[in-house]
Scaffold this motif. Structure first.
Motif, PDB file in Angstrom:
ATOM      1  N   THR A 124     -16.927 -18.025  -8.927  1.00 49.77           N
ATOM      2  CA  THR A 124     -17.919 -19.072  -9.171  1.00 49.77           C
ATOM      3  C   THR A 124     -17.666 -20.313  -8.338  1.00 49.77           C
ATOM      4  O   THR A 124     -18.582 -20.862  -7.706  1.00 49.77           O
ATOM      5  CB  THR A 124     -17.946 -19.451 -10.664  1.00 49.77           C
ATOM      6  OG1 THR A 124     -18.252 -18.295 -11.441  1.00 49.77           O
ATOM      7  CG2 THR A 124     -18.993 -20.518 -10.935  1.00 49.77           C
ATOM      8  N   TYR A 159     -18.405 -19.686  -4.699  1.00 50.31           N
ATOM      9  CA  TYR A 159     -19.849 -19.536  -4.509  1.00 50.31           C
ATOM     10  C   TYR A 159     -20.536 -20.908  -4.511  1.00 50.31           C
ATOM     11  O   TYR A 159     -21.354 -21.209  -3.637  1.00 50.31           O
ATOM     12  CB  TYR A 159     -20.429 -18.649  -5.607  1.00 50.31           C
ATOM     13  CG  TYR A 159     -21.932 -18.533  -5.578  1.00 50.31           C
ATOM     14  CD1 TYR A 159     -22.561 -17.581  -4.782  1.00 50.31           C
ATOM     15  CD2 TYR A 159     -22.734 -19.378  -6.353  1.00 50.31           C
ATOM     16  CE1 TYR A 159     -23.944 -17.478  -4.750  1.00 50.31           C
ATOM     17  CE2 TYR A 159     -24.118 -19.276  -6.323  1.00 50.31           C
ATOM     18  CZ  TYR A 159     -24.713 -18.328  -5.531  1.00 50.31           C
ATOM     19  OH  TYR A 159     -26.083 -18.229  -5.502  1.00 50.31           O
ATOM     20  N   ASN A 196     -26.764 -24.054  -9.303  1.00 51.91           N
ATOM     21  CA  ASN A 196     -26.206 -22.877  -8.643  1.00 51.91           C
ATOM     22  C   ASN A 196     -25.070 -22.260  -9.447  1.00 51.91           C
ATOM     23  O   ASN A 196     -24.879 -21.038  -9.426  1.00 51.91           O
ATOM     24  CB  ASN A 196     -25.724 -23.237  -7.233  1.00 51.91           C
ATOM     25  CG  ASN A 196     -26.847 -23.199  -6.221  1.00 51.91           C
ATOM     26  OD1 ASN A 196     -27.310 -22.145  -5.830  1.00 51.91           O
ATOM     27  ND2 ASN A 196     -27.301 -24.371  -5.814  1.00 51.91           N
ATOM     28  N   HIS A 228     -25.226 -18.474 -10.564  1.00 49.87           N
ATOM     29  CA  HIS A 228     -24.160 -17.523 -10.235  1.00 49.87           C
ATOM     30  C   HIS A 228     -23.686 -16.785 -11.470  1.00 49.87           C
ATOM     31  O   HIS A 228     -23.467 -15.568 -11.441  1.00 49.87           O
ATOM     32  CB  HIS A 228     -22.984 -18.248  -9.583  1.00 49.87           C
ATOM     33  CG  HIS A 228     -21.840 -17.347  -9.267  1.00 49.87           C
ATOM     34  ND1 HIS A 228     -20.767 -17.191 -10.115  1.00 49.87           N
ATOM     35  CD2 HIS A 228     -21.610 -16.527  -8.212  1.00 49.87           C
ATOM     36  CE1 HIS A 228     -19.925 -16.322  -9.584  1.00 49.87           C
ATOM     37  NE2 HIS A 228     -20.415 -15.913  -8.436  1.00 49.87           N
ATOM     38  N   GLN A 260     -23.808 -12.691 -11.905  1.00 49.96           N
ATOM     39  CA  GLN A 260     -22.631 -11.898 -12.251  1.00 49.96           C
ATOM     40  C   GLN A 260     -22.848 -11.137 -13.554  1.00 49.96           C
ATOM     41  O   GLN A 260     -22.444  -9.986 -13.697  1.00 49.96           O
ATOM     42  CB  GLN A 260     -21.408 -12.803 -12.381  1.00 49.96           C
ATOM     43  CG  GLN A 260     -20.837 -13.233 -11.047  1.00 49.96           C
ATOM     44  CD  GLN A 260     -20.354 -12.049 -10.221  1.00 49.96           C
ATOM     45  OE1 GLN A 260     -20.878 -11.775  -9.150  1.00 49.96           O
ATOM     46  NE2 GLN A 260     -19.379 -11.324 -10.718  1.00 49.96           N
TER      47      GLN A 260
END
Length: 278
Positions: free
Chosen positions: A29, A32, A95, A99, A103
């Motif tokens: 995370t 990302y 974001n 994310h 996932q």
């Protein structure tokens, strides 16, 4: 046996780059979010966010014949907000949530569409318009303003392969290295084995780079007409930046090693090195 190990090493090289990227950049995370964070300053992304938020706001208010003028005003206000530090904070939060949703969908088989919720940005714009004394500012409802990241069909296609890459993680590049070392050690003509392996790994890296370019083209070609191509291109480039860099590094190292092995045979360096070892 040697040839089989070397071929396997060459095949595992691009897959190893993919698995490392999938696990440690896309799967993590913090990494990302850090990868996506610079996009908050990208003009194409700012414009796409401004258009999406403006469109949602204008659905909720009715100003009669002033609709066009108000829409331009709101868009300018949102565009101005995208240049602030508060937008960058909201972008990172959006974001991070997206994310986690991706996932969850990939790991647990959830087939729902994954979106980025821009409601926090709408809230900030509403507050800014209200503080500026705009009459309709307080009338803007703060509801979900969603931008699709992945649809259900994309998730279905990606789930199995992507999950396997994340599970493999660092073990694929380790396996590639071990196969290369074992294959070269078992080879009768080690210089040729080194040259062939280096060229094979370089070819695998080149294939990976080509696949990323093709994937980018296909992604942009499949976009609906109302989606910003420059914004999606910026997101794609950001997410695959480290993978493209890895492909170039592997390609360059492979070619250099192959060149060194060839030069060693051509000028006798390899034979002298082998005699010293003996």
């Amino acid at each position: 046996m040697s040839a089989a190990l070397l071929v396997l090493a060459c095949l595992l090289t691009p897959l190893g780059a993919l698995s490392t990227w999938a696990k440690y950049e896309i799967g993590d995370t913090d990494n990302y979010v850090a990868t996506m964070a610079p996009l908050a300053s990208d003009p194409a992304v700012q414009g796409a966010v401004a258009d999406a938020v403006t469109k949602e706001i204008m659905k909720q208010i009715d100003v009669g014949p002033l609709q066009g003028t108000v829409e331009t005003f709101v868009n300018d206000a949102v565009q101005s907000f995208t240049e602030t530090k508060a937008f960058k904070t909201a972008w990172e939060a959006a974001n991070r949530a997206a994310h986690d949703a991706v996932q969850e969908a990939l790991n647990n088989g959830d087939s729902d569409t994954v979106t980025i919720d821009l409601a926090p940005i709408t809230e900030q714009v509403k507050q800014q318009l209200t503080d500026d004394g705009v009459p309709f500012g307080r009338r803007i409802p703060v509801e979900h303003t969603e931008v699709t990241v992945m649809n259900a069909q994309d998730l279905g296609n990606l789930r199995k392969g992507f999950h396997m890459l994340q599970v493999a993680g660092i073990w694929l590049p380790v396996a590639a290295a071990l196969c290369a070392v074992a294959g070269i050690a078992l080879a009768v003509r080690r210089r040729r084995a080194v040259t062939a392996t280096a060229l094979g790994m370089a070819a695998g890296a080149a294939a990976l780079g080509a696949a990323l370019a093709i994937g980018r083209s296909l992604t942009l070609d499949d976009l609906p007409p109302d989606v910003s191509r420059p914004a999606v291109a910026a997101v794609y480039d950001a997410l695959t930046s480290s993978l493209r860099t890895a492909a170039w590094v592997i390609l360059a190292v492979g070619l250099l090693v192959a060149l060194a092995a060839w030069a060693g045979g051509r000028f006798g360096w390899w034979s002298r090195w082998g005699r010293r070892r003996a």
